[in-house]
Design an enzyme around this catalytic site. Sequence first.
Site, mmCIF file in Angstrom:
data_model
loop_
_atom_site.group_PDB
_atom_site.id
_atom_site.type_symbol
_atom_site.label_atom_id
_atom_site.label_comp_id
_atom_site.label_asym_id
_atom_site.label_seq_id
_atom_site.Cartn_x
_atom_site.Cartn_y
_atom_site.Cartn_z
ATOM 1 N N LYS A 20 0.839 -1.203 0.000
ATOM 2 C CA LYS A 20 0.000 0.000 0.000
ATOM 3 C C LYS A 20 0.873 1.253 0.000
ATOM 4 O O LYS A 20 0.679 2.164 -0.803
ATOM 5 C CB LYS A 20 -0.891 -0.025 1.242
ATOM 6 C CG LYS A 20 -1.739 1.207 1.436
ATOM 7 C CD LYS A 20 -2.394 1.184 2.815
ATOM 8 C CE LYS A 20 -3.123 2.480 3.117
ATOM 9 N NZ LYS A 20 -4.278 2.708 2.244
ATOM 10 N N ILE A 421 -27.299 10.036 2.251
ATOM 11 C CA ILE A 421 -27.209 8.656 2.718
ATOM 12 C C ILE A 421 -26.624 8.569 4.129
ATOM 13 O O ILE A 421 -26.701 7.537 4.774
ATOM 14 C CB ILE A 421 -26.408 7.799 1.709
ATOM 15 C CG1 ILE A 421 -27.025 7.918 0.318
ATOM 16 C CG2 ILE A 421 -26.332 6.349 2.107
ATOM 17 C CD1 ILE A 421 -28.499 7.555 0.237
ATOM 18 N N SER A 423 -23.236 9.867 5.688
ATOM 19 C CA SER A 423 -21.950 10.454 6.069
ATOM 20 C C SER A 423 -21.678 11.724 5.271
ATOM 21 O O SER A 423 -22.089 11.863 4.115
ATOM 22 C CB SER A 423 -20.827 9.450 5.855
ATOM 23 O OG SER A 423 -20.790 9.034 4.522
ATOM 24 N N CYS A 506 -6.807 -1.852 1.841
ATOM 25 C CA CYS A 506 -6.836 -2.967 2.785
ATOM 26 C C CYS A 506 -7.922 -2.709 3.817
ATOM 27 O O CYS A 506 -8.238 -1.567 4.110
ATOM 28 C CB CYS A 506 -5.502 -3.075 3.509
ATOM 29 S SG CYS A 506 -4.115 -3.245 2.376
ATOM 30 N N ASP A 589 -28.707 0.714 7.316
ATOM 31 C CA ASP A 589 -27.960 0.490 6.068
ATOM 32 C C ASP A 589 -27.644 -0.981 5.855
ATOM 33 O O ASP A 589 -27.163 -1.650 6.767
ATOM 34 C CB ASP A 589 -26.621 1.241 6.113
ATOM 35 C CG ASP A 589 -26.794 2.747 6.002
ATOM 36 O OD1 ASP A 589 -27.694 3.181 5.273
ATOM 37 O OD2 ASP A 589 -26.003 3.474 6.640
ATOM 38 N N CYS A 633 -25.857 -0.404 -1.714
ATOM 39 C CA CYS A 633 -25.114 0.181 -2.817
ATOM 40 C C CYS A 633 -24.687 -0.799 -3.885
ATOM 41 O O CYS A 633 -24.048 -0.419 -4.836
ATOM 42 C CB CYS A 633 -23.938 1.041 -2.398
ATOM 43 S SG CYS A 633 -23.240 0.840 -0.836
ATOM 44 N N GLU A 655 -27.771 2.825 -4.847
ATOM 45 C CA GLU A 655 -26.756 3.341 -5.753
ATOM 46 C C GLU A 655 -27.263 3.105 -7.164
ATOM 47 O O GLU A 655 -27.787 2.054 -7.463
ATOM 48 C CB GLU A 655 -25.462 2.559 -5.528
ATOM 49 C CG GLU A 655 -24.376 2.884 -6.512
ATOM 50 C CD GLU A 655 -23.350 1.769 -6.595
ATOM 51 O OE1 GLU A 655 -22.863 1.341 -5.546
ATOM 52 O OE2 GLU A 655 -23.061 1.345 -7.720
ATOM 53 N N HIS A 684 -18.632 8.601 -6.084
ATOM 54 C CA HIS A 684 -17.243 8.173 -6.250
ATOM 55 C C HIS A 684 -16.488 9.041 -7.242
ATOM 56 O O HIS A 684 -15.312 8.836 -7.488
ATOM 57 C CB HIS A 684 -17.194 6.701 -6.667
ATOM 58 C CG HIS A 684 -17.818 5.812 -5.637
ATOM 59 N ND1 HIS A 684 -17.215 5.564 -4.427
ATOM 60 C CD2 HIS A 684 -18.996 5.165 -5.605
ATOM 61 C CE1 HIS A 684 -17.997 4.786 -3.703
ATOM 62 N NE2 HIS A 684 -19.088 4.527 -4.393
HETATM 63 N N1 GLN Z 1 -24.650 5.579 5.978
HETATM 64 C C1 GLN Z 1 -23.433 5.171 5.370
HETATM 65 C C2 GLN Z 1 -22.686 6.377 4.831
HETATM 66 O O1 GLN Z 1 -23.305 7.280 4.386
HETATM 67 C C3 GLN Z 1 -23.661 4.178 4.257
HETATM 68 C C4 GLN Z 1 -22.367 3.740 3.614
HETATM 69 C C5 GLN Z 1 -22.482 2.662 2.580
HETATM 70 O O2 GLN Z 1 -23.482 2.469 1.960
HETATM 71 N N2 GLN Z 1 -21.437 1.941 2.348
HETATM 72 O O3 GLN Z 1 -21.492 6.439 4.828
HETATM 73 ZN ZN ZN Z 2 -23.812 3.020 -0.155
#
Ligand code: GLN
Ligand code: ZN
Length: 748
Positions: A20, A421, A423, A506, A589, A633, A655, A684
Amino acid sequence: MKTQTATLGYPRIGKKRELKKALEAFWSGQSDESTLKRVVEDIEIANWKKQLETGIDLIGVGDASLYDHVLDWTIRLGLIPERFINLSGSEQYFAMARGQEGIPALEMTKWFDTNYHYLVPEIGSNWQPHNFDDFLGTISRAQAILGKQTVPIILGPLTLLRLSRLEININEAVSGLVQKYSLLLEEVKKLGVVEVQIHEPALVLGDTMNFKALYESTYQTLAAVGVPINLVTYFDDLGDNYPWVVQLPVASLSLDFTRGENLKLLKLHGFPTDKRLGVGIVDARNIWQIQPEATISTLKEIQSFAPDLTIQPSASLQFVPYDAKTETKLPQPLLQVLSFAQQKLEEVKLLADSLNGIASAGDRLEVIRNQWQAFQEFSPVNQEVKKRLENLTSQDLERPLPYEQRQKLQPLLPPFPTTTIGSFPQTSEVRQLRVKLKQGQITQAEYEKAIDAEIAKCIQFQEEAGLDVLVHGEFERTDMVEFFGQQLSGFAFTESGWVQSYGSRCVRPPIIYGDVARTKPMTIREFQVAQSLTDKIVKGMLTGPVTMINWSFTRTDIPRREQAMQIALALRDEVADLEAAGAKMVQIDEPALREGLPLKPERWHEYLSWAVDAFRLAAGIAKPETQIHTHMCYSEFGDIIEHIEALDADVLSIENSRSNNQTLFEITDAGYKHQVGNGVYDVHSQVIPTTEQMVEQLKTGVANLPVEQIWVNPDCGLKTRRWEEVIPSLKNMVEAARRLREEITSGK
Ligand code: GLN
Ligand code: ZN
């Protein structure tokens, strides 16, 4: 007959994640290609020596990679898609892995049912010359250290094919591949190896029968080269294909005896007397040491059918961390029963010694038995959790009212309600706070104060942007599973238990070692802080039971269903506490729900039924007025849509942006009745989505779903984005929703 030992691959990121660090240094221009390659070679050499010292007879080599072993084979075979053809060397390699300005990378997807991700080869008609030099060079370097114990690992042609995006006729592809593989084996033969491992995990997939003739002709041709082939399978059993697969013209066959029903198949059909059997009996997918009684008795049984054996891990050890002995913080009784790659090698050796009648093996097995005994005392059954699970009724898995009636009681929002969603950006300042807390530079109270300041900023921004349903931002969470695991009993965390997810990425999966129970509320404080700052609704935010299971190392002594239900009970209490604290919406989630699907479709039902039950147990406590959201997702829901419906969540956010509304179509085709937030932009990407683009996408929604069912949200959490990106993106998103509202009220 003397039983030998073998390995099928080793962790390749380096004991201290050297790979890494080397990749990141290379990408940022701080180091050059030769330094990067040297790091990989040093990791390889250390791995080879470890295996040699531990007493492995046949050491798999050639599995190390700069980024991904499937990509390595793609390039060696000359399967270079048109868009990369003008690039070369490491530039081409990393463009295929990660993309480049204007050149999209190969697609990345999960390697069978593991959490490792590989790059999907694209097989078109434009084949470039093959080049096996790096691979052959590795084999020669290995031979200098390991001599005759060097066994090249080759990714099998039919597995490669099955994992590829095929742009030409399958027979044409196979004949091209077989020709190249024959040339490869000719070259390997010149190096004088005792055998090669050809890995064909695709043999365990459900539809292998369709490929029977291709396997037969391919292996006929490859065997004719004259290098003894060990045909290696793993991750499941051979199923109905067992009888013909064992007859393929190879010298040895390796089977996984830790998953599926290979033992039954062996007993039913026997095993050819002219072949050696590679017995994958040390579990390469989990971190627990062997159970001596059961393992030895299975081995004896296997031996009575196939006297010529090698003992080996069930698959490559890349799925477990390096060495449990480097952990310093775990309680001794737990640490003693953990087995990472180094310990797995020792177990392989021990089992072979035991079969070979080596006297000291008995003592070592006895030590392991005692360690398990001590572990049992250390982690007794949680009687309270056990009772609660025993007393569950089907009522506990039901919301008090059906969706149609609940919906009328739930919060009234404008059409096209906007939300996120969960965060918001995890800036380095936020991450630094946790480091400081851990090092004692700040107190818990100071930490919380700083987190609360982030929450306040986040709420203020969401209000300004005009979002309808707010979140607190998840600043207190490093990782969505770790955060909950650390607050639940029965979970343990390692310091250096890293495994490769893909390339330089990782992960350190938590270890579920005991009965899981909630010891205190986990998310209430932050929820209350956030809700106290706004009149708008703040969603409570939880990670679902299925995702927690799928992203952890789980116990082997009780079924996954039971472990999921234990976690669900803990979440159920949290849902109740959130409601009591005033939450009108709670999101649970489940991003990893789909990725837990077993390889064989006949086992899907069993998995999905406990997955759905666990989710429903967590959510079932919610009052009808409380709106339950869930988020996933992984695209592709078409084949499991009825189970997604069965979750009975009020709102599902998914997603989508990268799959071109595919997911939405699958959901609407199935006649999904609950509300859906079809991600309107790709989190992303660093590109700021325009209002127009999101309006367009929402119109696709309107064309397919009643307006009452539509929510507006990004694809996933915004944790990895920067505020500079999040602010304009969400403002544009809110504007897009506003325009659609206007259009429907003006009747357009
Ligand atoms: N609630 C989480 C976030 O928003 C969902 C993350 C995910 O779907 N991997 O980060
Ligand atoms: Zn997600």
